[in-house]
Design a protein around this motif. Structure first.
Motif, PDB file in Angstrom:
ATOM      1  N   ARG A 252       0.775   7.391  -9.068  1.00 31.58           N
ATOM      2  CA  ARG A 252       0.947   7.672  -7.642  1.00 31.58           C
ATOM      3  C   ARG A 252      -0.321   8.281  -7.052  1.00 31.58           C
ATOM      4  NH1 ARG A 252       6.107   7.942  -5.304  1.00 31.58           N
ATOM      5  NH2 ARG A 252       4.889   8.439  -3.436  1.00 31.58           N
ATOM      6  N   LYS A 253      -0.942   9.193  -7.795  1.00 32.84           N
ATOM      7  CA  LYS A 253      -2.191   9.806  -7.316  1.00 32.84           C
ATOM      8  C   LYS A 253      -3.291   8.763  -7.215  1.00 32.84           C
ATOM      9  CE  LYS A 253      -5.410  13.580  -8.341  1.00 32.84           C
ATOM     10  NZ  LYS A 253      -5.731  14.702  -9.272  1.00 32.84           N
ATOM     11  N   LYS A 254      -3.383   7.862  -8.200  1.00 34.51           N
ATOM     12  CA  LYS A 254      -4.417   6.827  -8.177  1.00 34.51           C
ATOM     13  C   LYS A 254      -4.213   5.884  -6.993  1.00 34.51           C
ATOM     14  CE  LYS A 254      -7.754   4.113  -9.687  1.00 34.51           C
ATOM     15  NZ  LYS A 254      -7.869   3.682 -11.101  1.00 34.51           N
ATOM     16  N   PHE A 255      -2.976   5.467  -6.754  1.00 30.43           N
ATOM     17  CA  PHE A 255      -2.712   4.556  -5.642  1.00 30.43           C
ATOM     18  C   PHE A 255      -3.027   5.215  -4.310  1.00 30.43           C
ATOM     19  CE2 PHE A 255       0.743   2.623  -8.528  1.00 30.43           C
ATOM     20  CZ  PHE A 255      -0.216   1.845  -9.177  1.00 30.43           C
ATOM     21  N   ALA A 256      -2.738   6.508  -4.180  1.00 27.71           N
ATOM     22  CA  ALA A 256      -3.055   7.228  -2.946  1.00 27.71           C
ATOM     23  C   ALA A 256      -4.562   7.283  -2.732  1.00 27.71           C
ATOM     24  CB  ALA A 256      -2.466   8.641  -2.994  1.00 27.71           C
ATOM     25  N   THR A 257      -5.304   7.531  -3.814  1.00 28.08           N
ATOM     26  CA  THR A 257      -6.765   7.568  -3.715  1.00 28.08           C
ATOM     27  C   THR A 257      -7.315   6.206  -3.309  1.00 28.08           C
ATOM     28  OG1 THR A 257      -6.902   9.302  -5.398  1.00 28.08           O
ATOM     29  CG2 THR A 257      -8.895   8.031  -4.986  1.00 28.08           C
ATOM     30  N   LEU A 258      -6.776   5.138  -3.900  1.00 26.80           N
ATOM     31  CA  LEU A 258      -7.238   3.789  -3.548  1.00 26.80           C
ATOM     32  C   LEU A 258      -6.965   3.478  -2.081  1.00 26.80           C
ATOM     33  CD1 LEU A 258      -6.079   1.747  -6.679  1.00 26.80           C
ATOM     34  CD2 LEU A 258      -8.422   2.368  -6.069  1.00 26.80           C
ATOM     35  N   ASN A 259      -5.772   3.850  -1.615  1.00 25.65           N
ATOM     36  CA  ASN A 259      -5.445   3.608  -0.213  1.00 25.65           C
ATOM     37  C   ASN A 259      -6.354   4.392   0.716  1.00 25.65           C
ATOM     38  OD1 ASN A 259      -3.336   1.750  -0.511  1.00 25.65           O
ATOM     39  ND2 ASN A 259      -1.831   3.373  -0.864  1.00 25.65           N
ATOM     40  N   ASP A 260      -6.653   5.639   0.360  1.00 26.70           N
ATOM     41  CA  ASP A 260      -7.554   6.460   1.174  1.00 26.70           C
ATOM     42  C   ASP A 260      -8.953   5.852   1.211  1.00 26.70           C
ATOM     43  OD1 ASP A 260      -5.497   8.214   1.647  1.00 26.70           O
ATOM     44  OD2 ASP A 260      -6.187   9.736   0.226  1.00 26.70           O
ATOM     45  N   ASP A 261      -9.429   5.385   0.048  1.00 27.07           N
ATOM     46  CA  ASP A 261     -10.762   4.778  -0.001  1.00 27.07           C
ATOM     47  C   ASP A 261     -10.826   3.511   0.850  1.00 27.07           C
ATOM     48  OD1 ASP A 261     -11.712   6.751  -1.639  1.00 27.07           O
ATOM     49  OD2 ASP A 261     -11.596   5.575  -3.493  1.00 27.07           O
ATOM     50  N   LEU A 262      -9.786   2.676   0.759  1.00 26.49           N
ATOM     51  CA  LEU A 262      -9.759   1.454   1.562  1.00 26.49           C
ATOM     52  C   LEU A 262      -9.805   1.776   3.048  1.00 26.49           C
ATOM     53  CD1 LEU A 262      -7.177  -0.878  -0.220  1.00 26.49           C
ATOM     54  CD2 LEU A 262      -9.588  -1.364   0.190  1.00 26.49           C
ATOM     55  N   ALA A 263      -9.019   2.768   3.464  1.00 24.10           N
ATOM     56  CA  ALA A 263      -8.972   3.128   4.879  1.00 24.10           C
ATOM     57  C   ALA A 263     -10.303   3.713   5.343  1.00 24.10           C
ATOM     58  CB  ALA A 263      -7.837   4.119   5.122  1.00 24.10           C
ATOM     59  N   GLN A 264     -10.892   4.593   4.520  1.00 23.50           N
ATOM     60  CA  GLN A 264     -12.135   5.259   4.914  1.00 23.50           C
ATOM     61  C   GLN A 264     -13.286   4.274   5.064  1.00 23.50           C
ATOM     62  OE1 GLN A 264     -13.324   8.424   2.304  1.00 23.50           O
ATOM     63  NE2 GLN A 264     -15.287   8.743   3.312  1.00 23.50           N
ATOM     64  N   TRP A 265     -13.332   3.277   4.192  1.00 18.85           N
ATOM     65  CA  TRP A 265     -14.462   2.354   4.170  1.00 18.85           C
ATOM     66  C   TRP A 265     -14.120   0.973   4.720  1.00 18.85           C
ATOM     67  CZ3 TRP A 265     -18.923   4.612   3.513  1.00 18.85           C
ATOM     68  CH2 TRP A 265     -18.965   5.841   2.839  1.00 18.85           C
ATOM     69  N   ARG A 266     -13.009   0.893   5.458  1.00 17.51           N
ATOM     70  CA  ARG A 266     -12.537  -0.394   5.956  1.00 17.51           C
ATOM     71  C   ARG A 266     -13.597  -1.122   6.781  1.00 17.51           C
ATOM     72  NH1 ARG A 266     -10.117  -2.329  10.624  1.00 17.51           N
ATOM     73  NH2 ARG A 266      -8.620  -4.050  10.306  1.00 17.51           N
ATOM     74  N   SER A 267     -14.231  -0.424   7.689  1.00 14.89           N
ATOM     75  CA  SER A 267     -15.202  -1.093   8.566  1.00 14.89           C
ATOM     76  C   SER A 267     -16.380  -1.639   7.768  1.00 14.89           C
ATOM     77  CB  SER A 267     -15.700  -0.127   9.649  1.00 14.89           C
ATOM     78  OG  SER A 267     -16.332   1.007   9.067  1.00 14.89           O
ATOM     79  N   THR A 268     -16.857  -0.878   6.780  1.00 16.06           N
ATOM     80  CA  THR A 268     -17.950  -1.371   5.941  1.00 16.06           C
ATOM     81  C   THR A 268     -17.499  -2.582   5.131  1.00 16.06           C
ATOM     82  OG1 THR A 268     -18.859   0.859   5.750  1.00 16.06           O
ATOM     83  CG2 THR A 268     -19.585  -0.762   4.119  1.00 16.06           C
ATOM     84  N   THR A 269     -16.313  -2.493   4.584  1.00 14.50           N
ATOM     85  CA  THR A 269     -15.772  -3.600   3.788  1.00 14.50           C
ATOM     86  C   THR A 269     -15.703  -4.878   4.607  1.00 14.50           C
ATOM     87  OG1 THR A 269     -14.455  -2.080   2.445  1.00 14.50           O
ATOM     88  CG2 THR A 269     -13.768  -4.381   2.456  1.00 14.50           C
ATOM     89  N   LEU A 270     -15.138  -4.794   5.810  1.00 15.77           N
ATOM     90  CA  LEU A 270     -14.949  -5.985   6.632  1.00 15.77           C
ATOM     91  C   LEU A 270     -16.248  -6.473   7.268  1.00 15.77           C
ATOM     92  CD1 LEU A 270     -11.575  -5.097   8.415  1.00 15.77           C
ATOM     93  CD2 LEU A 270     -11.963  -6.321   6.267  1.00 15.77           C
ATOM     94  N   SER A 271     -17.235  -5.593   7.357  1.00 18.74           N
ATOM     95  CA  SER A 271     -18.504  -5.978   8.002  1.00 18.74           C
ATOM     96  C   SER A 271     -19.323  -6.943   7.171  1.00 18.74           C
ATOM     97  CB  SER A 271     -19.346  -4.719   8.281  1.00 18.74           C
ATOM     98  OG  SER A 271     -19.884  -4.195   7.072  1.00 18.74           O
ATOM     99  N   THR A 272     -18.975  -7.133   5.911  1.00 15.87           N
ATOM    100  CA  THR A 272     -19.807  -7.965   5.037  1.00 15.87           C
ATOM    101  C   THR A 272     -19.376  -9.427   5.000  1.00 15.87           C
ATOM    102  OG1 THR A 272     -18.430  -7.351   3.121  1.00 15.87           O
ATOM    103  CG2 THR A 272     -20.395  -6.005   3.560  1.00 15.87           C
ATOM    104  N   ASP A 273     -18.364  -9.824   5.789  1.00 15.00           N
ATOM    105  CA  ASP A 273     -17.978 -11.235   5.845  1.00 15.00           C
ATOM    106  C   ASP A 273     -19.058 -12.063   6.543  1.00 15.00           C
ATOM    107  OD1 ASP A 273     -15.644 -10.574   4.626  1.00 15.00           O
ATOM    108  OD2 ASP A 273     -14.346 -10.943   6.356  1.00 15.00           O
ATOM    109  N   TYR A 274     -19.210 -13.296   6.120  1.00 20.93           N
ATOM    110  CA  TYR A 274     -20.189 -14.209   6.738  1.00 20.93           C
ATOM    111  C   TYR A 274     -19.687 -14.605   8.130  1.00 20.93           C
ATOM    112  CZ  TYR A 274     -23.096 -18.293   7.583  1.00 20.93           C
ATOM    113  OH  TYR A 274     -23.976 -19.196   8.120  1.00 20.93           O
TER     114      TYR A 274
END
Length: 280
Positions: A252-274
């Motif tokens: 549960r702690k790991k999944f929460a951390t993953l969700n937080d990381d995805l949310a925090q870095w969402r814009s960077t993640t999505l900015s790399t699409d062609y």
């Protein structure tokens, strides 16, 4: 009635699952490097065949699978239980020490699985059950190399599930937390040969814990064995099953951390699409 092939069946989860499966009327091919402990525990029964099997030896793997089919004509459940651990910081663990644990936990599991799959494909039925670990989802100080082997088991399980489902074959990863088996004994857990003073507050703590916590863990291995046999008899088994309250909390702690990381870095993640020249 199910026919099981169990690796590492001389102790730990292996021998307890064999015992529970036999109690329910299943047939068991119980294998280990030294099967004497299996024979000593169960004696002679028509529902049990004890075999020598070294998962790192390809000839031994082939011989064991052939003998299992000769004994009971089919293999309905493969329990990939053989494995061991290594404790020590990643830097402290030599390449040879890491290779040995990968040879058993990953390549041994892969070898047995590949040897059994032709039998299951011909049947168009079967169930692969792999003993993974809470370490298959979470890394921690002192357990990096061991966790890497179990992360590999998790990836293999997910791919096997997708590849085999159309053939009527299931694949499940069992993710135990800490259980009162012999896993922390020297026979199942190796310590990295090197110790570096800079890891006194991290990996060294795990070394100390592994020496002091043996047989005082939160998990009951008999209850775990019953849960594993339950999974084998399910019509729609899970792809993965966590066992133990400590495993549940860590995941549960790991999944929460993953969700937080995805949310925090969402814009960077999505900015790399062609986007092409117009969207550049």
């Amino acid at each position: 009635m199910k026919t099981w092939l169990i690796t590492g069946a001389s102790r730990g989860f292996g021998i307890l699952v064999a015992e529970e499966a036999l109690r329910r009327g299943d047939r068991v091919v119980a294998s280990a490097r030294n099967p004497a402990a299996i024979v000593e525990r169960f004696g002679s029964t028509d529902h049990l065949t004890a075999l020598p099997l070294d998962v790192t030896d390809s000839a031994s793997v082939t011989d064991a699978v052939d003998a299992a089919v000769d004994s009971f004509a089919s293999i309905d459940v493969l329990l990939n239980n053989a494995g061991y651990g290594v404790v020590g910081a990643v830097e402290e663990t030599s390449v040879d020490e890491a290779r040995k644990v990968f040879d058993v936990n990953v390549f041994g599991l892969l070898a047995v699985t590949r040897a059994v799959l032709p039998v299951m494909r011909a049947q168009r039925s079967g169930h692969l059950i792999h003993i993974s670990s809470v370490a298959g989802f979470t890394g921690s100080p002192g357990w990096g190399v061991y966790a890497a082997t179990k992360h590999a088991v998790e990836a293999l399980n997910e791919s096997l599930h997708a590849e085999l489902a159309p053939l009527g074959i299931r694949s499940t990863a069992i993710e135990p937390g800490t259980f009162r088996t012999d896993f922390l004994d020297a026979s199942s857990l190796a310590a990295a040969g090197s110790e570096i003073a800079d890891y006194v507050d991290t990996a060294a703590v795990s070394r100390q814990w592994s020496a002091s916590a043996n047989h005082a863990q939160v998990g009951d291995p008999v209850r775990a064995a019953k849960a594993i046999v339950d999974v084998a008899h399910m019509q729609d088994p899970p792809i993965r099953l966590a066992l133990g309250s400590d495993c549940y909390a860590r995941l549960r702690k790991k999944f929460a951390t993953l969700n937080d990381d995805l949310a925090q870095w969402r814009s960077t993640t999505l900015s790399t699409d062609y986007r092409g020249p117009e969207g550049a």
